[in-house]
Write a protein that holds these residues in place. Structure first.
Motif: not given
Length: 573
Positions: A134-139, A161-166, A270-271, A438-445
């Motif tokens: 299995l290999n995929g992002i988010s959902y 790849w970047e997956g929430a679990a709880d 989220l993840h 100090v800030e960074f590109q996040g998953t979306i923001d």
């Protein structure tokens, strides 16, 4: 490539899911890479997710060299790359979505069982070597955790790849506070829009039919609504953790498959909590943790991410002797302020073995200059704010040496509310000597701070069997209302971070009763969300946060008998 569309996969209860199968025309058998989810196997990345696609090919015009990119779906592998690498790629529309009929119930126990049966189907096909990965992002990562708990025999390895679990703690209710901002927009835009039977869904250009099923299955708006859950209302109706949330969450004791857990270093809301918890809690004896920066769909498709996925899956699905079994358990990409360059460093454990968890104490003795000090203040002090209208920011003195902060954080706060409850939003920041954040590109923001955490005071009860000094674990199984004006000891989990700060930088901790948000940045939001620091992960549902309860005066106490502090994972040396 042989491409088979709408391949039937029968479920034990008679429902037939539909899949697209991409495989080599040069024989086989080959190992399988599979995804199952609700975004529509017939929805092209470039059409269904135009803003994100435009960003990806603009930021990385040479992404996926050798591929025409014509067969890509959102957050899944590109078959034009993986089939020549010797894999069969399968995309399955989950029950009630796309071309698969049935009741749409995201992250449900039924969905996980469907995935189990799909994996077993794929593992026994003549073109399969019997090993399914299995290999995929988010959902497509979250569903990996859930199905791994069921232990399908043909599941041989996976890359969440970047997956929430709880579902309660990672997704639905941060610290007990309902996280509605993302689901409010995401569900109608990306899930309900391609529900099976939705005549308004996007065209599938490959089948030249509607991506949500044949015309005979089209439903009216009222019928569609009856044939799916209402996830926001489901969460509103369930303020406490329960079997409903557990049925949509992983059971770490049953995850035994080898996995590579890929966490985003700026994915608050989220993840990443799920990816870190996987590495520390899962029963598997073959597990790796990778930590990367950037947007959530970015590194998955870049050369370094692709090479990592291939090497891992080649080892477990093909049996390649490529040295993966000797790979370090933790692969960390260390960040520095105001730089897109990252340094890969290999570590043996998480938290990192050289971590010295260090308390830095809050000091409200000077209300006009709130401070943080490495020594505990002897004199007590306090300061108040209006929860939904104001915030407090405590600053440290300049760092005396270059300092690496990598790992989970926590805050212990002593606070009182004028009402019977309060919400705490805690944000960890850092500032340069010339006061640039100090800030960074996040998953979306694109303007994500260094770390965030949340807690509803009535959910302060800790699970002593699971809590750690640097990772408080709240049971969320009963409410402990506050007595107005009484002081309470509150432990806030703050999701992990990693940053190397130069000498002279200052640390900061913002405490508020509302989501962390800056003024709208001058470059405006990114292409899909209004991005002001917390991305779409906002906590604004009026039924969950009535003003008469959560907009009262909050008083924070420091020093003396109430030593409020931030616990930092500082690396020695």
């Amino acid at each position: 490539m042989i491409i088979e569309r709408d391949v039937p996969i029968p479920m034990e209860d008679g429902v037939v899911l539909r899949a697209d199968v991409f495989r080599s025309d040069s024989g086989g058998p080959h190992p399988v890479i599979m995804t199952l989810g609700p975004y529509g196997k017939g929805v092209p990345y470039r059409d269904g997710f135009k803003p994100q696609w435009k960003w990806l090919i603009s930021a990385h015009p040479n992404v996926l060299p050798g591929s025409s990119r014509e067969y890509m779906n959102w957050e899944t592998v590109d078959p034009e790359i993986w089939v020549p690498w010797g894999y069969v790629c399968i995309r399955v529309d989950s029950r009630g979505s796309g071309r698969s009929p049935g009741f749409l119930d995201i992250f449900s126990k039924r969905e996980a069982r469907d995935f189990y049966e799909a994996i077993e189907w794929a593992g026994t096909q003549p073109w399969s070597n019997g090993k399914v990965g299995l290999n995929g992002i988010s959902y497509y990562a979250i569903t990996q955790w859930n199905v791994a708990s069921l232990q399908p025999p043909h599941l041989a390895a996976m890359v969440p790849w970047e997956g929430a679990a709880d579902f309660y703690r990672d997704t639905a209710r941060h610290g007990g506070i309902l996280s509605n901002g993302f689901i409010d927009t995401w569900y109608p835009r990306q899930v309900a829009s391609v529900q099976h039977g939705n005549r308004k869904a996007i065209m599938d250009p490959w089948m030249k039919e509607i991506s949500s099923g044949p015309e005979a299955d089209f439903l009216s708006e009222s019928e569609l609504k009856k044939n799916r859950t209402d996830p926001v209302q489901d969460i509103v109706d369930r303020p406490l953790d329960s079997d409903w949330y557990r049925s949509r969450s992983v059971d770490w004791s049953k995850v035994v498959v080898p996995f590579l857990s890929a966490a985003n270093l700026a994915g608050y809301g989220l993840h990443p909590r799920g990816n870190y918890e996987a590495f520390t809690q899962a029963a598997s004896t073959q597990k790796w943790l990778e930590c990367h920066p950037g947007r959530h769909e970015e590194w998955f498709y870049l050369d370094q991410g692709m090479a990592l996925q291939k090497r891992f899956l080649d080892h477990f699905l093909k049996g390649d002797d490529n040295g993966w079994e000797k790979e370090s358990p933790v692969l960390l990409h260390l960040r520095r302020p105001f730089s897109e360059e990252v340094e890969l460093r290999k570590e043996s454990a998480w938290p990192l073995p050289r971590t010295h968890f260090t308390k830095i104490y809050l000091d409200a003795s000077e209300p006009s200059a709130l401070g943080m000090n490495w020594g505990q203040p002897n004199e007590p002090s306090s300061i108040s704010y209006v929860a939904m209208e104001e915030s407090l920011t405590f600053y440290s003195p300049p760092l005396e040496q270059d300092t690496e902060i990598t790992g989970p954080l926590a805050a212990k706060l002593f606070a009182a509310s004028a009402t019977n409850d309060m919400d705490l939003f805690v944000t960890f920041q850092a500032f340069s000597p010339d006061n640039r954040e100090v800030e960074f590109q996040g998953t979306i923001d694109p303007h994500t701070p260094l770390a965030q955490g949340w807690l509803r005071a009535s959910h302060r009860k800790l699970d002593a069997t699971k809590s750690l000094p640097y990772r408080p674990f709240h049971s969320h199984d009963e409410l402990w209302p506050l007595e107005a004006g009484s002081v309470y000891e509150l432990d806030v989990e703050i999701w992990p971070t990693s940053i190397l700060l130069p000498k002279g930088y200052r640390l900061a901790l913002q405490i508020s009763g509302k989501d962390f948000e800056r003024p709208l940045p001058p470059d405006h939001p990114n292409e899909a969300w209004v991005s002001r620091g917390s991305g779409p992960w906002l906590h604004t549902h009026p039924a969950d946060r009535p003003k008469e309860t959560f907009c009262g005066k909050v008083t924070l106490f420091t020093g003396g008998d109430h030593p409020s502090y931030l616990l930092l994972p500082i690396l020695e040396g």
